[in-house]
Design a protein around this motif. Sequence first.
Motif, PDB file in Angstrom:
ATOM      1  N   PHE A 147      -2.602   5.370   0.014  1.00 46.03           N
ATOM      2  CA  PHE A 147      -1.731   4.193   0.062  1.00 46.03           C
ATOM      3  C   PHE A 147      -0.253   4.564   0.131  1.00 46.03           C
ATOM      4  O   PHE A 147       0.566   3.801   0.621  1.00 46.03           O
ATOM      5  CB  PHE A 147      -1.939   3.320  -1.187  1.00 46.03           C
ATOM      6  N   PHE A 148       0.098   5.731  -0.411  1.00 42.96           N
ATOM      7  CA  PHE A 148       1.519   6.037  -0.602  1.00 42.96           C
ATOM      8  C   PHE A 148       2.009   7.204   0.250  1.00 42.96           C
ATOM      9  O   PHE A 148       3.133   7.643   0.101  1.00 42.96           O
ATOM     10  CB  PHE A 148       1.794   6.311  -2.088  1.00 42.96           C
ATOM     11  N   GLU A 149       1.146   7.732   1.115  1.00 48.01           N
ATOM     12  CA  GLU A 149       1.556   8.887   1.926  1.00 48.01           C
ATOM     13  C   GLU A 149       2.215   8.490   3.242  1.00 48.01           C
ATOM     14  O   GLU A 149       2.716   9.345   3.962  1.00 48.01           O
ATOM     15  CB  GLU A 149       0.341   9.782   2.199  1.00 48.01           C
ATOM     16  N   ASN A 150       2.204   7.201   3.556  1.00 49.64           N
ATOM     17  CA  ASN A 150       2.851   6.712   4.787  1.00 49.64           C
ATOM     18  C   ASN A 150       2.306   7.355   6.049  1.00 49.64           C
ATOM     19  O   ASN A 150       3.048   7.584   7.012  1.00 49.64           O
ATOM     20  CB  ASN A 150       4.372   6.900   4.725  1.00 49.64           C
ATOM     21  N   ASP A 151       1.026   7.691   6.054  1.00 52.13           N
ATOM     22  CA  ASP A 151       0.414   8.267   7.249  1.00 52.13           C
ATOM     23  C   ASP A 151      -0.004   7.107   8.164  1.00 52.13           C
ATOM     24  O   ASP A 151      -0.865   6.297   7.794  1.00 52.13           O
ATOM     25  CB  ASP A 151      -0.810   9.107   6.839  1.00 52.13           C
ATOM     26  N   LEU A 152       0.605   7.044   9.359  1.00 55.70           N
ATOM     27  CA  LEU A 152       0.341   5.903  10.240  1.00 55.70           C
ATOM     28  C   LEU A 152      -1.111   5.862  10.714  1.00 55.70           C
ATOM     29  O   LEU A 152      -1.611   4.805  11.068  1.00 55.70           O
ATOM     30  CB  LEU A 152       1.300   5.939  11.439  1.00 55.70           C
ATOM     31  N   ARG A 153      -1.775   7.026  10.736  1.00 54.70           N
ATOM     32  CA  ARG A 153      -3.192   7.003  11.130  1.00 54.70           C
ATOM     33  C   ARG A 153      -4.019   6.207  10.130  1.00 54.70           C
ATOM     34  O   ARG A 153      -4.990   5.545  10.479  1.00 54.70           O
ATOM     35  CB  ARG A 153      -3.750   8.448  11.207  1.00 54.70           C
ATOM     36  N   PHE A 154      -3.588   6.234   8.853  1.00 54.52           N
ATOM     37  CA  PHE A 154      -4.254   5.439   7.821  1.00 54.52           C
ATOM     38  C   PHE A 154      -3.787   3.976   7.871  1.00 54.52           C
ATOM     39  O   PHE A 154      -4.587   3.051   7.980  1.00 54.52           O
ATOM     40  CB  PHE A 154      -3.981   6.046   6.443  1.00 54.52           C
ATOM     41  N   LEU A 155      -2.461   3.798   7.842  1.00 55.70           N
ATOM     42  CA  LEU A 155      -1.903   2.436   7.741  1.00 55.70           C
ATOM     43  C   LEU A 155      -2.240   1.596   8.971  1.00 55.70           C
ATOM     44  O   LEU A 155      -2.401   0.381   8.882  1.00 55.70           O
ATOM     45  CB  LEU A 155      -0.387   2.515   7.549  1.00 55.70           C
ATOM     46  N   GLY A 156      -2.385   2.250  10.133  1.00 53.62           N
ATOM     47  CA  GLY A 156      -2.675   1.527  11.372  1.00 53.62           C
ATOM     48  C   GLY A 156      -4.042   0.864  11.383  1.00 53.62           C
ATOM     49  O   GLY A 156      -4.345   0.050  12.246  1.00 53.62           O
ATOM     50  N   GLN A 157      -4.890   1.213  10.405  1.00 55.56           N
ATOM     51  CA  GLN A 157      -6.254   0.651  10.403  1.00 55.56           C
ATOM     52  C   GLN A 157      -6.333  -0.733   9.753  1.00 55.56           C
ATOM     53  O   GLN A 157      -7.404  -1.336   9.726  1.00 55.56           O
ATOM     54  CB  GLN A 157      -7.204   1.600   9.648  1.00 55.56           C
ATOM     55  N   PHE A 158      -5.208  -1.216   9.207  1.00 57.12           N
ATOM     56  CA  PHE A 158      -5.291  -2.491   8.463  1.00 57.12           C
ATOM     57  C   PHE A 158      -4.576  -3.628   9.179  1.00 57.12           C
ATOM     58  O   PHE A 158      -3.643  -3.408   9.897  1.00 57.12           O
ATOM     59  CB  PHE A 158      -4.707  -2.291   7.055  1.00 57.12           C
TER      60      PHE A 158
END
Length: 356
Positions: free
Chosen positions: A345-356
Amino acid sequence: MDIEAIKTQIDSEIQNINSPEELEDFRVRFLGRKGIIAQLTSTIPSLPQQERAAVGQDVNALKNKILSLINEKQKLITARPIQPAVTLCDISMPGIVQDLGHLHPITKVVDEICTIFNRMGFSVVEGPEIETEYNNFTGLNIPLEHPSRDVFDTFYLKLPRYPVIPLSRSTGKQANRQTGKLLLRSHTSPVQIRVMKSRKAPLAVVVPGRVYRPDAVDASHSFMFHQIEGFMVDKNIRFSDLKGVLEALAKAVFGKDIKMRFRPHFFPFTEPSAEVDISCIICQGKGCSVCGKKGWLEILGSGMIHPNVFKYVGYDAKKYTGFAFGLGIERIAMLKYGIDDIRLFFENDLRFLGQF
Ligand SMILES: [Zn+2]
């Protein structure tokens, strides 16, 4: 040099000139200091006397012809319309896609839960992340010897060596001098104290916000995370009201088929207190690795507000009752979206955040 031949050469050359640079080159070649006209003029004195005047006139006429040709060409070149910019743009090309931002998954879950409570009549209140020791612990009936008050479990803030006396916003007079320690709030519950001290019952409030604990960071712990606190105070608020509200929440977030159970627990600020589990959303209660083979997932803590808390905020504990609960947003988001590591949640990795 044959003047007639030069005329023919000029007529054909001028046709092919298309730019100011070519025209200037042409001018220099014919009218320049060492140009063809200058060469012709320089031959005149060596001609027989009777021919000089006629040749001089011919050269002059040729020079004037060249000048007028250059003038005409100059006008043609400068009057030519500038290529319109639109021809540089191919409207059949696919466009450049703009990256659109969106809400963080934690913000989405906070919004969703606050909306659910808002529909049930709760108002949403926020409080400061820097709190007094009183609001965070004492006012919530957490005794001095409670382990959560230890420096290993709370971020205490270093106070300056001189007293800081804030001005009261409403009167401009000096407010009560700050006594006791300041800290980063370890839960959202101090906002209960703030709200009850400043408003009268009946109250139905939810409080989203960040909280801080000096936990070592791993897949399920973070030194900063989010909670939603909720509480309701009025005459005749019962434990069954708490159950009804929490069941409505769980069904709205996780679906209508979800089952709930209340396990007796201890919290200093509620009595009786209960931890609340929902049936595992991964295995539907059969037992899996997420629920530790139990079939149940703990999602929040709750209970009836302790009479001592009412005493601290000046409410009549004989007249009013109330319930309170607190839940971790990351825990809900991890269950809802199937996320197995809180650090994502807090690493600001767009590969993660882009999934929501
Ligand atoms: Zn399970």
